[in-house]
Design an enzyme around this catalytic site. Sequence first.
Site, PDB file in Angstrom:
ATOM      1  CG  HIS A 138      -1.747   1.222   1.360  1.00 29.25           C
ATOM      2  ND1 HIS A 138      -2.759   1.518   0.466  1.00 29.25           N
ATOM      3  CD2 HIS A 138      -1.710   2.240   2.254  1.00 29.25           C
ATOM      4  CE1 HIS A 138      -3.325   2.659   0.826  1.00 29.25           C
ATOM      5  NE2 HIS A 138      -2.708   3.118   1.899  1.00 29.25           N
ATOM      6  CE  LYS A 159      -0.459   6.100   1.496  1.00 31.95           C
ATOM      7  NZ  LYS A 159      -1.362   6.316   2.642  1.00 31.95           N
ATOM      8  CG  ASP A 177      -5.142   1.837  -2.992  1.00 29.24           C
ATOM      9  OD1 ASP A 177      -4.793   1.900  -1.796  1.00 29.24           O
ATOM     10  OD2 ASP A 177      -6.105   1.143  -3.379  1.00 29.24           O
TER      11      ASP A 177
END
EC number: 2.7.11.-
Length: 302
Positions: A138, A159, A177
């Site tokens: 991730h 992020k 992701d």
Amino acid sequence: MRTITVQELADQFSLEVLAGFHHMQRKIGKSRAYRPGLEFVGYFDFFPQEHVQVLGKKEITYLHKLDLDERKQRIGNIVKYHPPCFIVTANQEGLKYLTKYCEQEEIPLLRTGATTTEFLGRLDAYLTKTLAPQIAIHGVCLNVSGIGILLRGKSGVGKSETAHTLIRRGHRLVADDIVVLKKLSPQTLLGTHDEKTKELLALRSIGLINVSRLYGRKAFQEETRIVLDIELTKWQENALNNELELEPSFTEYMDVKIPHIEIQLQPGRDVAGLIEAAANSWYLRQQGYSAAEEFMKRLKMD
């Protein structure tokens, strides 16, 4: 161990199938092709039989010059090991005898118009990437000024928003992701996407955006070599280091060590700018430059 089928290889390089049409699902699991040479004269001590076998002009010319019985023996010595497939380069012809033996042993025989050197380079590169050990993690993967960066942090830390700022500054998204990491060598880690999220960036309160459609094709690239692992964390008072040069820290992925940097978040802090600075600083260190060393030299000169 990752594998592909001979059919997938044929589709990737538009290879012509000369024999073994019904055996194209044979598995390929080795990342480098091989050109048999010594094996044609009977030396098999180090024959990599699980590799794709490529026959260039030297090999085919040699076989053409043999008489019928000797040719049968030379080819028979190799096909009995059942390699995944044979690929003939440069559209060479006169291969009826080779087709016959491959059919008998149920081995696909393929042909390409590319030269041996050109084809081997492309084939090895493709097999290395496709068959490399890989994991999915991730995070966000970016290319910042030519530097591959893995951006990590807890869910909701920012992020993707930071990645969006970097993209607007002209840098490139690789994956959001889900980042697929491939180990190409003991020192090389490649970051890419998982196809499903290609070109897509998920922004809270906004939803999914396609960076290529929004900011142009230069906003995205397929893959990048990962050289920095940057972790975004929440701000902690008195936790930041102000040393001239921090001790190196590393994160390991599949036994590949990647330099690690922690960046703490606080309202008003230019996180994207700090990531740009980290990328450029890493590049300068690779060139042998250290700002801390330069500063210490200046102090000594006073």
